[in-house]
Design an enzyme around this catalytic site. Structure first.
Site, PDB file in Angstrom:
ATOM      1  N   ASP A  28     -24.053   4.886  17.229  1.00 37.65           N
ATOM      2  CA  ASP A  28     -23.626   3.987  16.294  1.00 37.65           C
ATOM      3  C   ASP A  28     -22.125   3.833  16.702  1.00 37.65           C
ATOM      4  OD1 ASP A  28     -23.169   1.992  14.356  1.00 37.65           O
ATOM      5  OD2 ASP A  28     -22.208   3.824  12.992  1.00 37.65           O
ATOM      6  N   ASP A  30     -18.862   2.078  14.613  1.00 40.28           N
ATOM      7  CA  ASP A  30     -18.050   2.286  13.649  1.00 40.28           C
ATOM      8  C   ASP A  30     -18.205   3.669  12.784  1.00 40.28           C
ATOM      9  OD1 ASP A  30     -16.438  -0.513  13.523  1.00 40.28           O
ATOM     10  OD2 ASP A  30     -18.497  -0.953  13.452  1.00 40.28           O
TER      11      ASP A  30
END
Length: 307
Positions: A28, A30
């Site tokens: 991922d 963020d």
């Protein structure tokens, strides 16, 4: 933590895991490799090191505010070695869903920004709706808002111009049960540097769902469609793939849903207290949000890639 699941990944265990049990790593973005425009210290060295060790690395993000190209450019500016084809965001994957899965014939009423528009343009998907849409008239006008008869889907992504008029128009289209209802993701917050956060797309999705009395189909994590997009282009062995994320309800749950190993990093949204709450809940559906391992930061993996 006391459970055999969610063990700290460090030292010899980390080295053995990364060298012997993993071919592919999904990250991922963020809260994992950056927070806002601030890179997580050490993250480029870890990811570049994984690539040099022969691992496949992909970037899997629910954030729909950037195209694949925009993400690749941001990653390179931060020091990551990346190709555009290694990035799978929900703007890109939503366009693929409409073209390949829904085989949409008609227009989209789009609540989203420039990145979604650009990815839709690239796939030849017609749309209307982006940009400001201020309130005008009164309640009678709102209830009788005009509809484009060619609209066959409503898509909700991150939209800084979200408004009451847009909500009213989405409702008007979704009262037709044959109108497809898609959301890029349901993340409630976007983490920024300094512990700050802003409301995420999930807040907008919930408003539309509440008005329409319908639930959206979710393109992003925790559903498996983003992994399907990766698997369509690359050979992925789930048993030798690990998902690294900062959110239990999206990153870790998607990993569990797809039969992947999972690593929680504590630089973003979820905490070890959240993990403990799921572990001790006694609720089977919550056990899927318990990761196999955790690290304080993905930089903790750097010693396992050296020597």
């Amino acid at each position: 933590m006391s459970s055999s699941k969610c063990a700290r990944l460090a030292g010899a265990a980390a080295k053995d895991f990364l060298s012997g049990a993993v071919d592919t790593v999904l990250f991922d973005c963020d809260g994992v490799i950056w927070r806002g425009d601030q890179v997580v210290p050490g993250a480029p060295r870890v990811i570049n090191g994984l690539k040099r060790a022969g691992k496949q690395v992909f970037f899997i993000t629910n954030n729909s505010t950037k195209t694949r190209r925009m993400y690749a450019e941001k990653l390179r500016r931060m020091g990551f070695e990346v190709r555009e084809e290694e990035v799978f965001g929900t703007a890109f994957c939503t366009a693929l869903y409409l073209r390949r899965v829904a085989r949409l014939e008609g227009k989209v009423y789009l609540m989203g920004g420039k990145a979604l528009c650009q990815e839709f343009d690239a796939q030849g998907i017609p749309y209307l709706g982006p940009g400001p849409d201020p309130v005008s008239g009164g309640m009678g006008d709102w209830a009788g808002v005009s509809r484009d008869p060619e609209v066959r889907a409503v898509v909700v992504g991150f939209d800084e111009h979200f408004s009451y008029m847009k909500l009213t128009k989405a409702l008007a289209y979704l009262q037709d049960p044959s109108c497809l209802f898609l959301a890029t993701n349901t993340d409630t917050r976007l983490p920024l540097e300094g512990g700050r956060a802003i409301p995420g797309t999930g807040c907008l999705v919930r408003a539309v769902e509440t008005a329409a009395h319908r639930q959206a189909q979710i393109v992003g994590k925790p559903t498996r469609f983003i992994l399907d997009c990766v698997s369509r282009e690359y050979t992925i062995n789930p048993a030798r793939t690990v998902m690294v994320g900062d959110r239990l309800d999206t990153d870790i749950l998607m990993g569990t849903n797809c039969g992947l190993r999972t690593i929680l990093t504590l630089t973003g949204f979820s905490t070890l207290e959240d993990v403990q709450a799921h572990q001790s809940s006694g609720c089977p559906s919550r056990q899927g949000m318990v990761p196999d391992y955790y690290v304080d930061s993905i930089a903790d993996l750097l010693p396992a890639l050296q020597g």
